[in-house]
Design a protein around this motif. Structure first.
Motif, PDB file in Angstrom:
ATOM      1  N   GLU A  30       0.814  -1.219   0.000  1.00 30.87           N
ATOM      2  CA  GLU A  30       0.000   0.000   0.000  1.00 30.87           C
ATOM      3  C   GLU A  30       0.848   1.270   0.000  1.00 30.87           C
ATOM      4  N   ARG A  31       2.162   1.123   0.174  1.00 33.14           N
ATOM      5  CA  ARG A  31       3.046   2.293   0.226  1.00 33.14           C
ATOM      6  C   ARG A  31       3.500   2.668  -1.184  1.00 33.14           C
ATOM      7  N   ASP A  32       2.665   3.412  -1.873  1.00 35.51           N
ATOM      8  CA  ASP A  32       3.015   3.837  -3.229  1.00 35.51           C
ATOM      9  C   ASP A  32       4.166   4.831  -3.248  1.00 35.51           C
ATOM     10  N   ASP A  33       4.468   5.416  -2.082  1.00 37.38           N
ATOM     11  CA  ASP A  33       5.545   6.400  -2.026  1.00 37.38           C
ATOM     12  C   ASP A  33       6.918   5.751  -1.945  1.00 37.38           C
ATOM     13  N   LEU A  34       6.980   4.438  -1.704  1.00 38.03           N
ATOM     14  CA  LEU A  34       8.267   3.764  -1.565  1.00 38.03           C
ATOM     15  C   LEU A  34       8.665   3.098  -2.876  1.00 38.03           C
ATOM     16  N   PRO A  35       9.835   3.415  -3.417  1.00 37.73           N
ATOM     17  CA  PRO A  35      10.319   2.689  -4.597  1.00 37.73           C
ATOM     18  C   PRO A  35      10.752   1.281  -4.209  1.00 37.73           C
ATOM     19  N   LEU A  36      10.953   0.447  -5.206  1.00 36.61           N
ATOM     20  CA  LEU A  36      11.244  -0.968  -4.963  1.00 36.61           C
ATOM     21  C   LEU A  36      12.436  -1.187  -4.026  1.00 36.61           C
ATOM     22  N   PRO A  37      13.570  -0.503  -4.201  1.00 37.34           N
ATOM     23  CA  PRO A  37      14.696  -0.764  -3.289  1.00 37.34           C
ATOM     24  C   PRO A  37      14.351  -0.505  -1.827  1.00 37.34           C
ATOM     25  N   GLU A  38      13.562   0.535  -1.565  1.00 36.12           N
ATOM     26  CA  GLU A  38      13.197   0.838  -0.183  1.00 36.12           C
ATOM     27  C   GLU A  38      12.193  -0.178   0.355  1.00 36.12           C
ATOM     28  N   LYS A  39      11.289  -0.646  -0.495  1.00 38.01           N
ATOM     29  CA  LYS A  39      10.369  -1.702  -0.062  1.00 38.01           C
ATOM     30  C   LYS A  39      11.135  -2.977   0.274  1.00 38.01           C
ATOM     31  N   LEU A  40      12.118  -3.292  -0.548  1.00 39.20           N
ATOM     32  CA  LEU A  40      12.924  -4.485  -0.302  1.00 39.20           C
ATOM     33  C   LEU A  40      13.677  -4.366   1.018  1.00 39.20           C
ATOM     34  N   SER A  41      14.251  -3.205   1.273  1.00 33.89           N
ATOM     35  CA  SER A  41      14.975  -2.988   2.526  1.00 33.89           C
ATOM     36  C   SER A  41      14.038  -3.089   3.726  1.00 33.89           C
ATOM     37  N   ALA A  42      12.849  -2.504   3.604  1.00 38.01           N
ATOM     38  CA  ALA A  42      11.876  -2.564   4.698  1.00 38.01           C
ATOM     39  C   ALA A  42      11.394  -3.997   4.924  1.00 38.01           C
ATOM     40  N   TYR A  43      11.239  -4.750   3.847  1.00 40.36           N
ATOM     41  CA  TYR A  43      10.813  -6.152   3.942  1.00 40.36           C
ATOM     42  C   TYR A  43      11.847  -6.967   4.708  1.00 40.36           C
TER      43      TYR A  43
END
Length: 343
Positions: free
Chosen positions: A192-205
């Motif tokens: 749901e975080r459209d503001d996060l690009p893929l690298p940041e989503k991966l890091s958060a995951y």
């Protein structure tokens, strides 16, 4: 029943019910359970009418129970303080005593526990009672639970588990389920975080996986790298971002995801090769569908099918017949969405 007893099946060696088995199968079942507990092979019964067939001498009841006790101590003793280990042992004993004494299995099981594990009898007897009460609750509330949505059902089930087992014990018995739901919830939030690009989503995951699994995060990732990676790649927001990337950037992003999941260089090379094969196949599929649609605008019937056979053979070689069979059944694989890193 909605999989609510799956936890028991995962914790045990097999499915166990409070309903005793049919009397004519009890001897074989008891022997099989005892063999599983002791590590001895389960012998096959002699065929009816066999001449000079060896008849195994049954063990004395006390000797059999002592053998069972020693085997359980060897198998479970070092971790018998853990509720999940206690439950696995109880599940095995339930099967054994249900086969041994269908009408009195619970009384005999409790007597065995009192004699074999006097220091832990109260904890084991309490867990046995709670386990049976939980099974009764699931069966009694089956229709009610089916009428709930997934969130309501999870809440109702956990209310029952906490009430019957106590919050701490329930959390330890269903620790893997709690972790699974925590991962699912984390992925939903990330998607749901459209503001996060893929690298940041991966890091958060990865960071959230570390929080969920704690000191065991590295080992868990090493055991399930494919599943952990696929969960992330299956997020619609991740697929949308990959779709919008140029091919070179997309390849780099897929490699970064796989590296983050702990894949070594050899595995990364294999995945890169597979990506290239998939890209070529999808490109062939795209061109085939364009040519197919053009032919369908000008030809029909046998003439169309004859030309399509030629086109399929040109694009797909030995797979042409499979493609034709799929299309005959109404499946056109290249009209489905491309799932980057997945197909």
């Amino acid at each position: 029943m909605l999989g609510l007893l799956v936890g028991w099946r995962l914790l045990s060696m097999g499915q166990t019910s409070s309903t005793p088995p049919a009397p004519d199968s009890t001897g074989a079942q008891r022997h099989a359970v005892l063999a599983a507990a002791t590590g001895a092979p389960a012998s096959r019964p002699s065929a009816p009418g066999a001449i000079n067939a060896p008849v195994p001498a049954p063990a004395e009841p006390d000797a059999e129970l002592e053998l069972l006790r020693l085997s359980l101590l060897e198998r479970f003793g070092a971790r018998l303080h853990e509720p999940s280990v206690q439950l696995r042992m109880l599940e095995q004993l339930m099967r054994y005593f249900q086969a041994r004494a269908p009408d009195r299995w619970r009384e005999e099981l409790q007597a065995f526990l009192r004699k074999a594990f006097p220091g832990q009898y109260e904890a084991l007897a309490t867990l046995l009672r709670d386990r049976m009460d939980y099974e009764k609750w699931v069966k009694a509330n089956d229709a009610y639970l089916r009428g709930l949505d997934s969130k309501q059902r999870r809440s109702a089930v956990w209310d029952a588990r906490n009430r019957l087992f106590g919050r701490e014990t329930a959390a330890r018995l269903w620790a893997s389920e709690l972790k699974h739901h925590a991962v699912v919830d984390a992925l939903r939030v990330l998607d749901e975080r459209d503001d996060l690009p893929l690298p940041e989503k991966l890091s958060a995951y990865k960071a959230r996986l570390g929080e969920i699994h704690g000191d065991g995060a590295r080992d868990d990732l090493a055991r399930h790298p494919q599943e952990t990676m696929n969960r992330f790649l299956d997020l619609p927001s991740v697929q949308r971002e990959l779709t919008g990337m140029p091919p070179v950037e997309r390849a780099r992003s897929l490699r970064a995801v796989r590296e983050a999941m702990g894949l070594d260089d050899e595995a990364l090379r294999r995945w890169s090769t597979l990506d290239q094969l998939r890209d070529a196949r999808w490109e062939a599929g795209r061109r085939y569908m364009e040519e197919r649609e053009a032919l369908a605008r000008t030809l029909t019937g046998d003439l169309l099918e004859a030309r399509l056979r030629e086109v399929r053979a040109r694009y797909f070689g030995t797979e042409a017949d499979i493609i034709a069979q799929e299309e005959a059944s109404g499946l056109f694989r290249f009209t489905r969405p491309r799932q980057w890193g997945r197909n």
